[in-house]
Design an enzyme around this catalytic site. Structure first.
Site, PDB file in Angstrom:
ATOM      1  N   THR A 159       0.980  -1.242  -0.038  1.00  0.00           N
ATOM      2  CA  THR A 159       0.074  -0.075  -0.088  1.00  0.00           C
ATOM      3  C   THR A 159       0.945   1.271  -0.035  1.00  0.00           C
ATOM      4  O   THR A 159       1.593   1.544   1.210  1.00  0.00           O
ATOM      5  CB  THR A 159      -0.807  -0.055   1.135  1.00  0.00           C
ATOM      6  OG1 THR A 159      -1.752  -0.920   1.197  1.00  0.00           O
ATOM      7  CG2 THR A 159      -1.882   1.138   0.916  1.00  0.00           C
TER       8      THR A 159
ATOM      9  N   LYS B 217      -7.083   1.177  -2.641  1.00  0.00           N
ATOM     10  CA  LYS B 217      -6.701   0.629  -1.303  1.00  0.00           C
ATOM     11  C   LYS B 217      -6.888   1.683  -0.449  1.00  0.00           C
ATOM     12  O   LYS B 217      -7.146   1.391   0.788  1.00  0.00           O
ATOM     13  CB  LYS B 217      -5.363   0.073  -1.519  1.00  0.00           C
ATOM     14  CG  LYS B 217      -4.853  -0.465  -0.189  1.00  0.00           C
ATOM     15  CD  LYS B 217      -5.828  -1.653   0.203  1.00  0.00           C
ATOM     16  CE  LYS B 217      -5.337  -2.190   1.644  1.00  0.00           C
ATOM     17  NZ  LYS B 217      -3.998  -2.834   1.797  1.00  0.00           N
TER      18      LYS B 217
ATOM     19  N   LYS C  96       0.005   4.976   8.786  1.00  0.00           N
ATOM     20  CA  LYS C  96       0.619   5.155   7.567  1.00  0.00           C
ATOM     21  C   LYS C  96      -0.280   5.326   6.295  1.00  0.00           C
ATOM     22  O   LYS C  96      -0.392   6.376   5.563  1.00  0.00           O
ATOM     23  CB  LYS C  96       1.736   4.166   7.059  1.00  0.00           C
ATOM     24  CG  LYS C  96       2.348   4.302   5.826  1.00  0.00           C
ATOM     25  CD  LYS C  96       1.671   3.397   4.432  1.00  0.00           C
ATOM     26  CE  LYS C  96       2.083   1.870   5.010  1.00  0.00           C
ATOM     27  NZ  LYS C  96       1.416   1.041   3.901  1.00  0.00           N
TER      28      LYS C  96
END
Length: 303
Positions: free
Chosen positions: A98, A173, A242
């Site tokens: 990701t 995502k 994150k």
């Protein structure tokens, strides 16, 4: 059946499980991991070890990466010893990490200049999905390259979505992760408030999971982690932080205020400050419990 030789870099919680599925499907897999000890169990199952990234790249038809941070991805792909400098033309790279939209587009452009295809293909479904081959895989990049590796992706996931241009897999995502963070915070706030006011945790959870307040994150967190007080990670809290920060960058691109995301980041940062970064993402509840001096847990005896 013509089998492509697959290189796989990154044998963490997700990558190790994905590699096992590829081996069990009969693929020849060459692996590299920054921490060599993690390669041991995979090598016992039939994978071949590469001494470094460049040698793996030179031997592979398809290269998969499953890493932790965008900086890790750039380090593995770029530079004289990286994937892009050492792969043959027509190699297809699949990045399951990701990362941000801009990182995916940048790497795809660098790859194209070397006649290499780079697909951003982040996944959702956690370690269970990786183990069972039931992941959702969100793919951006060249459609022909996607079709060339579709058999590989079908070994790893059940919901394979081709989304279009490079970067769009990462967008999808990150939007998912934005909701993961927001739902996690909302569920945690609700449970802490109810318990602090005198409700029994299991009884409140039973009401919420059978009402409109239900959510997948509520069920995941309460059943597996919070109520039994087991915060060993499926997905570490630091990675959700994150991801939601990267998602907030997308909101900035379109001029939309990420109100719920900002709130989630505030509590996730507080959790990191309290030493919870490596625990499961459900540990987002702990700073709220501490603030209200309650613990959301199973009670002995009847709920």
């Amino acid at each position: 059946m013509n089998r492509k030789r697959i290189g796989f870099i990154g044998l963490g919680v997700m990558g190790s499980r994905m590699t096992r599925r590829l081996l069990n499907a009969g693929y020849e897999v060459i692996v590299y991991n920054r921490t060599p000890e993690k390669m041991g169990p995979i090598l016992q199952q039939g994978a071949t070890a590469a001494s470094d990234i460049s040698s793996l790249a030179k031997q592979s038809d398809v290269i998969c990466t499953c890493l932790s941070m965008p900086s890790d991805v750039k380090a593995v792909y770029e530079g004289p010893d990286g994937i892009l400098a050492n792969s043959r033309p027509q190699t297809v790279c699949i990045d399951f990490t990701t990362v941000g939209m801009d990182t995916s587009i940048d790497l795809a452009n660098q790859a194209k200049a070397k006649q290499i295809d780079y697909l951003d293909a982040p996944v959702s479904g956690g370690p269970e999905g990786a183990e069972q081959g039931s992941l959702t895989i969100m793919v951006g990049g060249n459609k022909t390259a996607f079709e060339q590796v579709s058999q590989i992706l079908n070994v790893l996931g059940q919901n394979i979505q081709y989304l279009g241009d490079s970067g769009l897999g990462s967008v999808a995502k990150l939007i998912n992760q934005y909701l993961v963070a927001a739902h996690s915070l909302a569920a945690s706030e609700a449970m802490v408030t109810g318990v602090a006011l005198g409700l029994r945790a299991e009884q409140l959870y039973d009401i919420l999971r059978t009402s409109y307040g239900d959510s997948r994150m509520l069920r995941r967190h309460m059943e597996t982690y919070v109520l039994p007080r087991n915060f060993e990670p499926g997905g570490a809290l630091k990675y959700v932080l994150k991801d939601v920060n990267l998602a907030i960058e997308l909101f900035a691109k379109i001029g939309l205020q990420p109100r719920t995301g900002n709130s989630a980041v505030e509590v996730l940062n507080l959790a990191v400050e309290q030493g919870l970064a490596d625990l499961d993402m459900s540990a987002i509840i702990q700073p709220l419990e501490k603030q209200c001096e309650v613990v959301v847990k199973k009670q002995s005896g009847n709920a």
